[in-house]
Scaffold this motif. Structure first.
Motif, PDB file in Angstrom:
ATOM      1  N   VAL A  96      10.692  -1.993  12.444  1.00  0.00           N
ATOM      2  CA  VAL A  96      10.951  -0.430  12.289  1.00  0.00           C
ATOM      3  C   VAL A  96       9.380  -0.156  12.033  1.00  0.00           C
ATOM      4  O   VAL A  96       8.753  -0.470  11.288  1.00  0.00           O
ATOM      5  CB  VAL A  96      11.818  -0.121  11.148  1.00  0.00           C
ATOM      6  CG1 VAL A  96      11.604   1.633  11.049  1.00  0.00           C
ATOM      7  CG2 VAL A  96      13.177  -0.379  11.450  1.00  0.00           C
ATOM      8  N   MET A  97       9.084   0.720  12.923  1.00  0.00           N
ATOM      9  CA  MET A  97       7.555   1.161  12.991  1.00  0.00           C
ATOM     10  C   MET A  97       7.465   2.706  12.708  1.00  0.00           C
ATOM     11  O   MET A  97       8.458   3.335  12.779  1.00  0.00           O
ATOM     12  CB  MET A  97       6.483   0.629  14.007  1.00  0.00           C
ATOM     13  CG  MET A  97       6.527  -0.714  14.252  1.00  0.00           C
ATOM     14  SD  MET A  97       5.986  -1.371  15.757  1.00  0.00           S
ATOM     15  CE  MET A  97       7.566  -1.163  16.948  1.00  0.00           C
ATOM     16  N   ALA A  98       6.204   3.142  12.781  1.00  0.00           N
ATOM     17  CA  ALA A  98       6.193   4.539  12.244  1.00  0.00           C
ATOM     18  C   ALA A  98       6.822   5.592  13.266  1.00  0.00           C
ATOM     19  O   ALA A  98       7.068   6.499  12.979  1.00  0.00           O
ATOM     20  CB  ALA A  98       4.489   4.949  12.233  1.00  0.00           C
ATOM     21  N   ASP A 135      12.531  10.456   9.723  1.00  0.00           N
ATOM     22  CA  ASP A 135      11.994   9.413   8.880  1.00  0.00           C
ATOM     23  C   ASP A 135      12.530   8.160   9.295  1.00  0.00           C
ATOM     24  O   ASP A 135      13.807   8.018   9.186  1.00  0.00           O
ATOM     25  CB  ASP A 135      12.088  10.001   7.550  1.00  0.00           C
ATOM     26  CG  ASP A 135      11.323   8.511   6.575  1.00  0.00           C
ATOM     27  OD1 ASP A 135      11.796   8.365   5.398  1.00  0.00           O
ATOM     28  OD2 ASP A 135      10.541   8.121   6.984  1.00  0.00           O
ATOM     29  N   MET A 136      11.703   7.311   9.866  1.00  0.00           N
ATOM     30  CA  MET A 136      12.292   6.239  10.480  1.00  0.00           C
ATOM     31  C   MET A 136      12.873   5.207   9.411  1.00  0.00           C
ATOM     32  O   MET A 136      13.854   4.509   9.494  1.00  0.00           O
ATOM     33  CB  MET A 136      11.005   5.348  11.068  1.00  0.00           C
ATOM     34  CG  MET A 136      10.345   6.124  12.115  1.00  0.00           C
ATOM     35  SD  MET A 136      11.475   6.182  13.591  1.00  0.00           S
ATOM     36  CE  MET A 136      11.881   4.584  14.084  1.00  0.00           C
ATOM     37  N   HIS A 137      12.232   5.337   8.088  1.00  0.00           N
ATOM     38  CA  HIS A 137      12.788   4.429   7.152  1.00  0.00           C
ATOM     39  C   HIS A 137      14.144   4.779   6.731  1.00  0.00           C
ATOM     40  O   HIS A 137      15.076   3.905   6.285  1.00  0.00           O
ATOM     41  CB  HIS A 137      11.603   4.451   6.098  1.00  0.00           C
ATOM     42  CG  HIS A 137      12.277   3.237   4.942  1.00  0.00           C
ATOM     43  ND1 HIS A 137      12.036   1.995   5.171  1.00  0.00           N
ATOM     44  CD2 HIS A 137      12.655   3.510   3.843  1.00  0.00           C
ATOM     45  CE1 HIS A 137      12.524   1.353   4.055  1.00  0.00           C
ATOM     46  NE2 HIS A 137      12.789   2.128   3.306  1.00  0.00           N
ATOM     47  N   PRO A 142      15.115  -3.135   9.374  1.00  0.00           N
ATOM     48  CA  PRO A 142      15.238  -4.229  10.180  1.00  0.00           C
ATOM     49  C   PRO A 142      16.546  -5.045   9.834  1.00  0.00           C
ATOM     50  O   PRO A 142      16.809  -5.183   8.709  1.00  0.00           O
ATOM     51  CB  PRO A 142      13.937  -5.088   9.760  1.00  0.00           C
ATOM     52  CG  PRO A 142      13.089  -4.321   9.273  1.00  0.00           C
ATOM     53  CD  PRO A 142      13.884  -3.025   8.708  1.00  0.00           C
TER      54      PRO A 142
ATOM     55  N   PHE B 103      -1.859   1.574   7.524  1.00  0.00           N
ATOM     56  CA  PHE B 103      -2.631   2.302   8.549  1.00  0.00           C
ATOM     57  C   PHE B 103      -3.192   3.764   8.052  1.00  0.00           C
ATOM     58  O   PHE B 103      -2.611   4.124   7.157  1.00  0.00           O
ATOM     59  CB  PHE B 103      -1.295   2.941   9.662  1.00  0.00           C
ATOM     60  CG  PHE B 103      -1.027   1.904  10.470  1.00  0.00           C
ATOM     61  CD1 PHE B 103       0.453   2.138  11.223  1.00  0.00           C
ATOM     62  CD2 PHE B 103      -1.607   0.847  10.823  1.00  0.00           C
ATOM     63  CE1 PHE B 103       0.739   1.432  12.082  1.00  0.00           C
ATOM     64  CE2 PHE B 103      -1.335  -0.013  11.816  1.00  0.00           C
ATOM     65  CZ  PHE B 103       0.104   0.268  12.262  1.00  0.00           C
ATOM     66  N   LYS B 132       2.967   6.099   2.362  1.00  0.00           N
ATOM     67  CA  LYS B 132       4.212   5.448   2.357  1.00  0.00           C
ATOM     68  C   LYS B 132       4.228   3.956   2.104  1.00  0.00           C
ATOM     69  O   LYS B 132       3.275   3.396   2.581  1.00  0.00           O
ATOM     70  CB  LYS B 132       4.676   6.048   3.606  1.00  0.00           C
ATOM     71  CG  LYS B 132       5.337   7.067   4.103  1.00  0.00           C
ATOM     72  CD  LYS B 132       6.123   7.008   5.347  1.00  0.00           C
ATOM     73  CE  LYS B 132       6.074   8.390   6.017  1.00  0.00           C
ATOM     74  NZ  LYS B 132       6.575   8.280   7.442  1.00  0.00           N
ATOM     75  N   ASN B 134       7.095   1.337   2.719  1.00  0.00           N
ATOM     76  CA  ASN B 134       8.580   0.854   2.609  1.00  0.00           C
ATOM     77  C   ASN B 134       8.319  -0.509   3.299  1.00  0.00           C
ATOM     78  O   ASN B 134       7.382  -1.047   3.785  1.00  0.00           O
ATOM     79  CB  ASN B 134       9.157   1.516   3.973  1.00  0.00           C
ATOM     80  CG  ASN B 134       9.154   3.056   3.630  1.00  0.00           C
ATOM     81  OD1 ASN B 134       9.605   3.592   2.537  1.00  0.00           O
ATOM     82  ND2 ASN B 134       8.837   3.728   4.617  1.00  0.00           N
ATOM     83  N   GLY B 136       8.856  -3.793   4.881  1.00  0.00           N
ATOM     84  CA  GLY B 136       8.952  -4.285   6.682  1.00  0.00           C
ATOM     85  C   GLY B 136       8.207  -3.405   7.335  1.00  0.00           C
ATOM     86  O   GLY B 136       7.795  -3.619   8.659  1.00  0.00           O
ATOM     87  N   MET B 137       7.454  -1.821   6.956  1.00  0.00           N
ATOM     88  CA  MET B 137       7.041  -1.405   7.790  1.00  0.00           C
ATOM     89  C   MET B 137       5.564  -1.271   7.008  1.00  0.00           C
ATOM     90  O   MET B 137       5.194  -1.650   5.905  1.00  0.00           O
ATOM     91  CB  MET B 137       7.263   0.077   7.538  1.00  0.00           C
ATOM     92  CG  MET B 137       8.586   0.245   8.243  1.00  0.00           C
ATOM     93  SD  MET B 137       9.220   1.994   8.085  1.00  0.00           S
ATOM     94  CE  MET B 137       8.371   3.113   8.698  1.00  0.00           C
ATOM     95  N   ASN B 138       4.256  -1.115   8.023  1.00  0.00           N
ATOM     96  CA  ASN B 138       2.986  -0.991   7.638  1.00  0.00           C
ATOM     97  C   ASN B 138       3.028   0.144   6.674  1.00  0.00           C
ATOM     98  O   ASN B 138       3.428   1.024   6.945  1.00  0.00           O
ATOM     99  CB  ASN B 138       2.118  -0.676   8.883  1.00  0.00           C
ATOM    100  CG  ASN B 138       2.186  -2.075   9.806  1.00  0.00           C
ATOM    101  OD1 ASN B 138       3.330  -2.047  10.369  1.00  0.00           O
ATOM    102  ND2 ASN B 138       1.103  -2.907   9.630  1.00  0.00           N
ATOM    103  N   GLU B 140       1.140   3.229   4.769  1.00  0.00           N
ATOM    104  CA  GLU B 140       0.363   4.672   5.494  1.00  0.00           C
ATOM    105  C   GLU B 140      -0.230   5.079   3.950  1.00  0.00           C
ATOM    106  O   GLU B 140      -0.039   5.032   2.975  1.00  0.00           O
ATOM    107  CB  GLU B 140       1.185   5.757   6.021  1.00  0.00           C
ATOM    108  CG  GLU B 140       1.021   5.964   7.379  1.00  0.00           C
ATOM    109  CD  GLU B 140       1.960   7.034   7.804  1.00  0.00           C
ATOM    110  OE1 GLU B 140       2.882   7.159   8.569  1.00  0.00           O
ATOM    111  OE2 GLU B 140       1.632   8.107   7.233  1.00  0.00           O
TER     112      GLU B 140
END
Lengths: 205, 240
Positions: A96-98, A135-137, A142, B103, B132, B134, B136-138, B140
Protein backbone atom coordinates in the motif's frame (compact mmCIF):
# COMPACT_ATOMS: atom_id res chain seq x y z
CA UNK A 1 -21.78 -22.39 -34.07
CA UNK A 2 -19.05 -24.38 -35.70
CA UNK A 3 -19.54 -25.96 -39.06
CA UNK A 4 -16.09 -27.28 -39.76
CA UNK A 5 -13.62 -28.38 -37.13
CA UNK A 6 -10.27 -29.20 -38.65
CA UNK A 7 -7.58 -31.04 -36.75
CA UNK A 8 -4.86 -28.83 -38.14
CA UNK A 9 -2.14 -27.89 -35.65
CA UNK A 10 -0.60 -24.49 -36.15
CA UNK A 11 2.33 -22.76 -34.47
CA UNK A 12 2.82 -19.05 -33.72
CA UNK A 13 3.74 -17.18 -36.87
CA UNK A 14 2.10 -19.59 -39.26
CA UNK A 15 0.10 -18.02 -42.03
CA UNK A 16 -3.61 -18.74 -41.72
CA UNK A 17 -4.81 -16.82 -44.73
CA UNK A 18 -5.29 -13.38 -46.17
CA UNK A 19 -7.03 -10.63 -44.23
CA UNK A 20 -9.30 -10.07 -47.22
CA UNK A 21 -10.62 -13.62 -46.86
CA UNK A 22 -10.47 -14.24 -43.12
CA UNK A 23 -11.16 -12.33 -39.93
CA UNK A 24 -8.73 -12.82 -37.05
CA UNK A 25 -10.39 -14.25 -33.95
CA UNK A 26 -8.83 -15.38 -30.70
CA UNK A 27 -5.31 -16.70 -31.06
CA UNK A 28 -4.77 -15.02 -34.43
CA UNK A 29 -3.83 -11.54 -35.54
CA UNK A 30 -3.59 -9.49 -38.72
CA UNK A 31 -0.19 -8.13 -39.75
CA UNK A 32 -0.99 -4.78 -41.29
CA UNK A 33 2.04 -4.53 -43.55
CA UNK A 34 1.00 -7.37 -45.80
CA UNK A 35 -2.62 -7.97 -44.72
CA UNK A 36 -2.09 -11.56 -43.72
CA UNK A 37 -3.62 -13.39 -40.77
CA UNK A 38 -1.04 -15.19 -38.62
CA UNK A 39 -1.51 -17.51 -35.65
CA UNK A 40 -0.24 -16.32 -32.27
CA UNK A 41 -0.73 -19.53 -30.27
CA UNK A 42 0.20 -23.15 -30.68
CA UNK A 43 -2.94 -25.21 -31.14
CA UNK A 44 -5.81 -26.20 -33.37
CA UNK A 45 -7.13 -23.94 -36.07
CA UNK A 46 -10.87 -23.63 -36.41
CA UNK A 47 -12.90 -21.69 -38.91
CA UNK A 48 -16.21 -20.15 -38.00
CA UNK A 49 -17.98 -19.03 -41.14
CA UNK A 50 -20.81 -16.55 -40.61
CA UNK A 51 -24.02 -18.57 -40.86
CA UNK A 52 -25.44 -16.49 -43.67
CA UNK A 53 -26.00 -19.66 -45.72
CA UNK A 54 -27.95 -21.53 -43.01
CA UNK A 55 -31.35 -19.94 -42.51
CA UNK A 56 -32.19 -21.76 -39.29
CA UNK A 57 -29.30 -20.20 -37.38
CA UNK A 58 -29.36 -16.68 -36.00
CA UNK A 59 -27.18 -14.41 -38.12
CA UNK A 60 -24.61 -12.22 -36.31
CA UNK A 61 -25.83 -8.64 -35.89
CA UNK A 62 -24.36 -5.60 -37.64
CA UNK A 63 -21.94 -7.67 -39.64
CA UNK A 64 -23.78 -7.45 -42.94
CA UNK A 65 -21.03 -6.14 -45.22
CA UNK A 66 -18.48 -8.48 -43.63
CA UNK A 67 -19.01 -12.00 -44.87
CA UNK A 68 -15.57 -13.27 -43.97
CA UNK A 69 -15.29 -16.38 -41.79
CA UNK A 70 -13.46 -16.00 -38.47
CA UNK A 71 -10.39 -18.11 -37.84
CA UNK A 72 -9.50 -18.99 -34.26
CA UNK A 73 -6.66 -20.92 -32.68
CA UNK A 74 -7.42 -22.75 -29.45
CA UNK A 75 -4.30 -23.52 -27.40
CA UNK A 76 -3.39 -27.20 -27.20
CA UNK A 77 -2.59 -26.92 -23.53
CA UNK A 78 -5.37 -25.94 -21.23
CA UNK A 79 -4.18 -22.62 -19.90
CA UNK A 80 -5.37 -20.96 -16.75
CA UNK A 81 -7.73 -18.05 -16.61
CA UNK A 82 -6.48 -14.70 -17.91
CA UNK A 83 -7.85 -11.40 -16.59
CA UNK A 84 -9.99 -9.60 -19.11
CA UNK A 85 -11.26 -6.00 -18.76
CA UNK A 86 -14.62 -6.15 -17.06
CA UNK A 87 -14.12 -9.38 -15.16
CA UNK A 88 -14.32 -9.63 -11.37
CA UNK A 89 -11.12 -10.86 -9.78
CA UNK A 90 -9.94 -11.78 -6.29
CA UNK A 91 -6.56 -10.29 -5.43
CA UNK A 92 -4.29 -10.09 -2.41
CA UNK A 93 -2.93 -6.64 -1.58
CA UNK A 94 0.85 -6.72 -1.62
CA UNK A 95 1.84 -3.12 -1.00
CA UNK A 96 0.00 0.00 0.00
CA UNK A 97 1.56 3.28 -1.08
CA UNK A 98 0.55 6.90 -0.90
CA UNK A 99 -1.42 6.98 -4.14
CA UNK A 100 -1.99 3.36 -5.06
CA UNK A 101 -2.05 -0.18 -3.83
CA UNK A 102 -0.50 -3.06 -5.71
CA UNK A 103 -2.19 -6.45 -5.62
CA UNK A 104 -1.51 -9.99 -6.87
CA UNK A 105 -4.44 -11.35 -8.84
CA UNK A 106 -5.29 -14.83 -7.60
CA UNK A 107 -8.63 -15.77 -9.20
CA UNK A 108 -10.49 -14.56 -12.27
CA UNK A 109 -14.18 -15.17 -11.83
CA UNK A 110 -14.23 -18.55 -10.16
CA UNK A 111 -11.06 -19.99 -11.67
CA UNK A 112 -7.65 -19.54 -10.13
CA UNK A 113 -4.84 -18.26 -12.30
CA UNK A 114 -1.83 -20.35 -13.18
CA UNK A 115 0.71 -17.55 -13.44
CA UNK A 116 1.43 -14.29 -11.72
CA UNK A 117 -0.67 -11.29 -12.70
CA UNK A 118 -0.12 -7.92 -11.02
CA UNK A 119 -2.78 -5.33 -10.52
CA UNK A 120 -2.79 -1.74 -9.32
CA UNK A 121 -5.64 -0.02 -7.53
CA UNK A 122 -5.21 3.74 -7.86
CA UNK A 123 -6.49 5.97 -5.11
CA UNK A 124 -9.20 7.40 -7.35
CA UNK A 125 -10.53 3.92 -8.14
CA UNK A 126 -11.02 2.76 -4.57
CA UNK A 127 -14.48 4.09 -4.09
CA UNK A 128 -17.10 5.98 -6.04
CA UNK A 129 -17.76 8.92 -3.68
CA UNK A 130 -15.36 11.60 -2.35
CA UNK A 131 -12.39 10.23 -4.22
CA UNK A 132 -10.12 13.13 -3.29
CA UNK A 133 -10.46 12.40 0.43
CA UNK A 134 -9.43 8.77 0.21
CA UNK A 135 -6.91 7.59 2.82
CA UNK A 136 -5.06 4.54 1.53
CA UNK A 137 -4.25 3.24 4.98
CA UNK A 138 -7.91 3.14 6.00
CA UNK A 139 -8.93 1.37 2.79
CA UNK A 140 -6.45 -1.48 2.40
CA UNK A 141 -3.56 -3.02 4.28
CA UNK A 142 -0.92 -5.42 2.99
CA UNK A 143 -2.28 -8.97 3.10
CA UNK A 144 -5.96 -8.13 2.60
CA UNK A 145 -7.99 -10.17 0.14
CA UNK A 146 -10.05 -7.90 -2.10
CA UNK A 147 -12.66 -8.40 -4.80
CA UNK A 148 -12.04 -5.98 -7.63
CA UNK A 149 -12.97 -5.52 -11.24
CA UNK A 150 -10.47 -5.09 -14.06
CA UNK A 151 -10.65 -1.61 -15.52
CA UNK A 152 -8.15 -2.07 -18.30
CA UNK A 153 -5.01 -3.88 -19.33
CA UNK A 154 -3.10 -0.98 -17.79
CA UNK A 155 0.60 -0.56 -18.48
CA UNK A 156 3.34 -3.09 -19.08
CA UNK A 157 3.63 -3.87 -15.40
CA UNK A 158 0.11 -4.29 -14.09
CA UNK A 159 -3.61 -4.38 -14.77
CA UNK A 160 -5.67 -1.48 -13.46
CA UNK A 161 -8.22 -2.63 -10.89
CA UNK A 162 -11.15 -0.85 -9.34
CA UNK A 163 -13.12 -1.40 -6.13
CA UNK A 164 -15.51 1.48 -6.72
CA UNK A 165 -18.73 -0.43 -6.19
CA UNK A 166 -20.61 -1.64 -3.15
CA UNK A 167 -19.93 -5.30 -3.78
CA UNK A 168 -16.20 -4.71 -4.40
CA UNK A 169 -13.60 -4.18 -1.73
CA UNK A 170 -11.99 -6.08 1.13
CA UNK A 171 -13.45 -9.54 1.51
CA UNK A 172 -11.16 -10.94 4.16
CA UNK A 173 -8.54 -9.28 6.33
CA UNK A 174 -6.37 -10.14 9.30
CA UNK A 175 -6.13 -7.87 12.31
CA UNK A 176 -2.84 -6.85 13.94
CA UNK A 177 -3.54 -9.50 16.58
CA UNK A 178 -3.60 -12.19 13.88
CA UNK A 179 -7.30 -13.10 13.79
CA UNK A 180 -9.62 -12.92 10.79
CA UNK A 181 -11.74 -9.82 11.22
CA UNK A 182 -15.50 -9.57 11.02
CA UNK A 183 -17.00 -6.73 8.93
CA UNK A 184 -19.30 -4.41 10.82
CA UNK A 185 -19.96 -1.69 8.25
CA UNK A 186 -18.72 -0.66 4.85
CA UNK A 187 -15.77 1.13 6.45
CA UNK A 188 -14.93 -0.94 9.51
CA UNK A 189 -13.94 -4.45 10.51
CA UNK A 190 -13.55 -5.77 14.03
CA UNK A 191 -11.11 -8.28 15.44
CA UNK A 192 -12.89 -11.03 17.41
CA UNK A 193 -9.96 -11.59 19.79
CA UNK A 194 -9.19 -8.07 20.96
CA UNK A 195 -12.28 -6.15 19.90
CA UNK A 196 -10.20 -3.58 18.03
CA UNK A 197 -11.87 -1.90 15.10
CA UNK A 198 -9.82 -1.33 11.97
CA UNK A 199 -10.81 0.64 8.93
CA UNK A 200 -11.07 -0.92 5.51
CA UNK A 201 -13.12 -0.44 2.34
CA UNK A 202 -15.33 -3.47 2.93
CA UNK A 203 -17.19 -5.31 0.16
CA UNK A 204 -20.90 -5.72 0.69
CA UNK A 205 -21.56 -9.42 0.45
CA UNK B 1 9.79 5.34 43.26
CA UNK B 2 7.22 2.60 43.71
CA UNK B 3 3.86 2.92 42.07
CA UNK B 4 0.91 4.11 44.08
CA UNK B 5 -1.68 1.51 43.06
CA UNK B 6 -0.01 -1.87 43.39
CA UNK B 7 -2.15 -4.14 41.33
CA UNK B 8 -0.31 -7.28 42.16
CA UNK B 9 1.91 -8.24 45.11
CA UNK B 10 4.97 -7.94 42.87
CA UNK B 11 4.53 -4.73 40.92
CA UNK B 12 6.54 -4.24 37.79
CA UNK B 13 6.08 -0.50 37.51
CA UNK B 14 9.37 1.38 37.00
CA UNK B 15 11.22 -1.92 36.87
CA UNK B 16 13.11 -3.35 33.95
CA UNK B 17 10.98 -5.88 32.12
CA UNK B 18 11.83 -8.36 29.40
CA UNK B 19 9.67 -9.77 26.58
CA UNK B 20 7.36 -12.43 27.91
CA UNK B 21 6.90 -11.03 31.41
CA UNK B 22 3.27 -10.93 32.45
CA UNK B 23 2.91 -7.61 34.20
CA UNK B 24 -0.81 -7.24 34.79
CA UNK B 25 -3.57 -9.67 35.44
CA UNK B 26 -6.85 -8.26 34.31
CA UNK B 27 -8.94 -10.77 36.21
CA UNK B 28 -7.81 -9.21 39.47
CA UNK B 29 -8.69 -5.66 38.36
CA UNK B 30 -12.39 -5.35 37.92
CA UNK B 31 -14.21 -2.60 36.05
CA UNK B 32 -11.22 -0.53 35.03
CA UNK B 33 -10.39 0.81 31.63
CA UNK B 34 -6.66 0.55 31.03
CA UNK B 35 -4.80 2.20 28.20
CA UNK B 36 -1.86 0.23 26.87
CA UNK B 37 0.95 2.05 25.15
CA UNK B 38 3.86 0.69 23.17
CA UNK B 39 5.56 -2.53 24.12
CA UNK B 40 2.56 -4.15 25.80
CA UNK B 41 0.17 -6.76 24.43
CA UNK B 42 -3.08 -8.19 25.61
CA UNK B 43 -3.53 -11.96 25.64
CA UNK B 44 -7.10 -12.50 26.86
CA UNK B 45 -6.74 -11.64 30.54
CA UNK B 46 -3.04 -11.06 30.95
CA UNK B 47 -0.93 -8.17 29.76
CA UNK B 48 2.50 -9.26 28.65
CA UNK B 49 5.57 -7.35 27.57
CA UNK B 50 6.81 -7.29 23.98
CA UNK B 51 9.84 -5.02 24.26
CA UNK B 52 12.55 -4.91 26.92
CA UNK B 53 12.73 -1.70 28.88
CA UNK B 54 11.19 -0.03 31.90
CA UNK B 55 7.49 -0.33 32.57
CA UNK B 56 5.95 3.07 33.18
CA UNK B 57 2.61 4.06 34.59
CA UNK B 58 0.82 7.38 34.64
CA UNK B 59 -2.37 7.98 36.54
CA UNK B 60 -5.13 7.18 36.01
CA UNK B 61 -4.68 4.26 33.67
CA UNK B 62 -1.81 4.46 31.16
CA UNK B 63 0.86 1.77 30.98
CA UNK B 64 3.73 1.56 28.56
CA UNK B 65 7.27 0.26 28.15
CA UNK B 66 10.06 2.77 27.69
CA UNK B 67 13.19 1.55 25.99
CA UNK B 68 16.20 3.01 24.30
CA UNK B 69 17.38 1.71 20.95
CA UNK B 70 19.48 2.85 18.06
CA UNK B 71 16.64 2.06 15.66
CA UNK B 72 13.80 4.53 15.38
CA UNK B 73 10.15 3.60 14.77
CA UNK B 74 8.40 6.53 13.06
CA UNK B 75 5.49 7.96 14.99
CA UNK B 76 3.08 10.75 14.04
CA UNK B 77 4.00 14.12 15.50
CA UNK B 78 7.67 13.40 16.20
CA UNK B 79 10.31 15.98 15.33
CA UNK B 80 13.23 14.24 13.69
CA UNK B 81 16.43 15.01 11.86
CA UNK B 82 16.50 13.53 8.40
CA UNK B 83 19.13 13.34 5.69
CA UNK B 84 18.09 13.83 2.08
CA UNK B 85 18.91 10.76 0.01
CA UNK B 86 17.20 11.48 -3.29
CA UNK B 87 14.77 13.87 -4.87
CA UNK B 88 11.89 12.84 -7.10
CA UNK B 89 9.29 14.83 -8.99
CA UNK B 90 6.84 15.14 -6.13
CA UNK B 91 8.87 14.57 -3.00
CA UNK B 92 12.29 14.25 -1.45
CA UNK B 93 13.39 10.87 -0.11
CA UNK B 94 14.69 11.39 3.40
CA UNK B 95 16.41 8.89 5.64
CA UNK B 96 15.13 9.14 9.23
CA UNK B 97 16.74 5.98 10.61
CA UNK B 98 13.50 4.06 10.34
CA UNK B 99 12.61 0.87 8.49
CA UNK B 100 11.77 2.75 5.28
CA UNK B 101 12.75 5.99 3.62
CA UNK B 102 10.36 8.83 4.32
CA UNK B 103 8.79 11.10 1.72
CA UNK B 104 8.93 14.88 2.16
CA UNK B 105 6.51 16.48 -0.31
CA UNK B 106 8.09 19.21 -2.35
CA UNK B 107 5.30 21.62 -1.41
CA UNK B 108 5.40 20.98 2.34
CA UNK B 109 7.19 24.24 3.14
CA UNK B 110 5.84 27.58 4.23
CA UNK B 111 4.72 29.43 1.13
CA UNK B 112 5.68 26.47 -1.01
CA UNK B 113 4.44 26.55 -4.58
CA UNK B 114 5.51 24.78 -7.75
CA UNK B 115 7.65 27.80 -8.62
CA UNK B 116 9.83 28.01 -5.53
CA UNK B 117 10.68 24.40 -4.84
CA UNK B 118 13.74 24.22 -2.56
CA UNK B 119 16.77 22.48 -3.94
CA UNK B 120 18.30 20.14 -1.40
CA UNK B 121 21.45 18.29 -2.31
CA UNK B 122 21.99 14.71 -1.29
CA UNK B 123 23.22 14.73 2.29
CA UNK B 124 21.38 17.85 3.45
CA UNK B 125 20.32 17.64 7.09
CA UNK B 126 16.73 18.66 7.73
CA UNK B 127 14.68 19.22 10.86
CA UNK B 128 11.25 17.85 9.97
CA UNK B 129 8.00 16.71 11.52
CA UNK B 130 6.45 13.30 10.89
CA UNK B 131 2.95 13.68 9.47
CA UNK B 132 1.95 10.12 8.59
CA UNK B 133 3.51 6.94 9.88
CA UNK B 134 1.59 3.79 9.03
CA UNK B 135 3.12 0.35 9.21
CA UNK B 136 4.04 -0.95 5.80
CA UNK B 137 3.92 2.45 4.12
CA UNK B 138 6.68 5.02 3.80
CA UNK B 139 6.31 7.77 6.41
CA UNK B 140 5.39 11.25 5.27
CA UNK B 141 7.14 14.34 6.57
CA UNK B 142 6.59 18.07 6.56
CA UNK B 143 8.71 21.16 7.07
CA UNK B 144 5.84 23.18 8.52
CA UNK B 145 4.01 22.87 11.79
CA UNK B 146 0.34 21.98 11.98
CA UNK B 147 -0.78 25.51 11.16
CA UNK B 148 1.42 25.83 8.10
CA UNK B 149 4.18 28.06 9.48
CA UNK B 150 7.87 27.25 9.09
CA UNK B 151 8.58 27.31 12.86
CA UNK B 152 12.27 26.23 12.94
CA UNK B 153 11.77 23.34 10.52
CA UNK B 154 14.02 23.20 7.50
CA UNK B 155 17.65 22.62 6.62
CA UNK B 156 20.34 22.79 9.32
CA UNK B 157 23.47 24.28 7.91
CA UNK B 158 27.09 23.78 8.91
CA UNK B 159 28.35 22.45 12.18
CA UNK B 160 28.17 18.93 13.49
CA UNK B 161 25.62 16.11 13.77
CA UNK B 162 26.08 12.88 15.69
CA UNK B 163 23.84 9.87 16.25
CA UNK B 164 22.79 8.50 19.59
CA UNK B 165 20.05 6.26 20.94
CA UNK B 166 16.40 7.19 21.06
CA UNK B 167 16.45 7.07 24.86
CA UNK B 168 19.13 9.73 25.05
CA UNK B 169 17.17 11.95 22.66
CA UNK B 170 14.09 11.68 24.87
CA UNK B 171 16.20 12.41 27.95
CA UNK B 172 17.60 15.57 26.35
CA UNK B 173 14.13 16.73 25.42
CA UNK B 174 12.56 16.09 28.80
CA UNK B 175 11.35 18.92 30.96
CA UNK B 176 12.68 20.15 33.36
CA UNK B 177 15.86 20.60 31.38
CA UNK B 178 18.27 17.71 31.35
CA UNK B 179 21.16 18.29 33.81
CA UNK B 180 23.81 17.92 31.10
CA UNK B 181 22.33 20.66 28.97
CA UNK B 182 21.82 22.89 31.97
CA UNK B 183 25.39 22.54 33.15
CA UNK B 184 26.77 23.08 29.66
CA UNK B 185 24.52 26.04 29.05
CA UNK B 186 25.83 27.85 32.11
CA UNK B 187 29.35 28.06 30.75
CA UNK B 188 29.08 27.74 26.97
CA UNK B 189 26.81 29.16 24.34
CA UNK B 190 25.68 26.74 21.68
CA UNK B 191 22.69 25.85 19.56
CA UNK B 192 21.31 22.35 19.55
CA UNK B 193 18.63 20.46 17.58
CA UNK B 194 17.51 17.09 18.89
CA UNK B 195 15.65 14.57 16.76
CA UNK B 196 13.60 11.84 18.39
CA UNK B 197 15.18 9.42 15.96
CA UNK B 198 18.47 9.73 17.83
CA UNK B 199 20.21 12.38 15.75
CA UNK B 200 21.56 15.48 17.49
CA UNK B 201 22.91 18.58 15.75
CA UNK B 202 25.21 20.92 17.69
CA UNK B 203 26.29 24.35 16.54
CA UNK B 204 28.70 26.66 18.38
CA UNK B 205 31.22 29.38 17.54
CA UNK B 206 34.39 27.42 18.07
CA UNK B 207 35.08 23.80 17.14
CA UNK B 208 36.28 23.01 20.65
CA UNK B 209 32.90 23.99 22.09
CA UNK B 210 31.15 21.77 19.57
CA UNK B 211 33.38 18.82 20.46
CA UNK B 212 32.96 19.41 24.16
CA UNK B 213 29.18 19.60 23.99
CA UNK B 214 28.94 16.51 21.78
CA UNK B 215 31.20 14.43 23.99
CA UNK B 216 29.40 15.52 27.13
CA UNK B 217 26.03 14.53 25.67
CA UNK B 218 27.26 11.22 24.32
CA UNK B 219 28.62 10.24 27.72
CA UNK B 220 25.59 11.21 29.70
CA UNK B 221 22.97 8.59 28.93
CA UNK B 222 23.71 6.16 31.71
CA UNK B 223 24.80 8.69 34.31
CA UNK B 224 22.61 9.99 37.07
CA UNK B 225 21.98 13.68 37.60
CA UNK B 226 24.86 14.26 39.95
CA UNK B 227 27.27 12.21 37.89
CA UNK B 228 26.33 14.21 34.80
CA UNK B 229 27.15 17.48 36.54
CA UNK B 230 30.49 16.16 37.73
CA UNK B 231 31.36 14.92 34.25
CA UNK B 232 30.52 18.26 32.67
CA UNK B 233 32.58 20.13 35.26
CA UNK B 234 35.59 17.93 34.61
CA UNK B 235 35.34 18.46 30.86
CA UNK B 236 34.99 22.19 31.24
CA UNK B 237 38.00 22.37 33.52
CA UNK B 238 40.16 20.80 30.83
CA UNK B 239 39.25 23.48 28.35
CA UNK B 240 39.50 26.53 30.53
Amino acid sequence: MREKEELVMVTPGEVLGKASELKAGRGAYVATHNNTVYASLTGRRSLNPPPSDSPDKVPPPSDSPDKRPTVEVTGHKAHGAVPVPGSIVIARVAKVMARMASADIMCVGSKSVREKFSGIIRHQDIRATEIDKVDMHSSFRPGDIVRASILSLGDARAYYLSTAKNELGVVSAESTAGATMVPISWTEMQCPLTGQIEQRKVAKV
Amino acid sequence: MEAKPSNSPKSFIDQSVAPGDVVLDLSSMANQTIKLGGGLRQDCDSISVMKSGKLRFVKPNKYWVESSQKRYVPCVGDNVLGIVVDSKADNFLVDIKGPALAFLPVLAFEGGTRRNIPKFEMGTLLYVRVVKANTGMNPELSCTDATGKAAEYGPLKDSYMFESSTGLARLLLSSPTCPVLEALGKKLSFEIAIGLNGRVWVHADSPSSVILVSNAIMNSESLSEVQQKIMVDKLLQRVQ
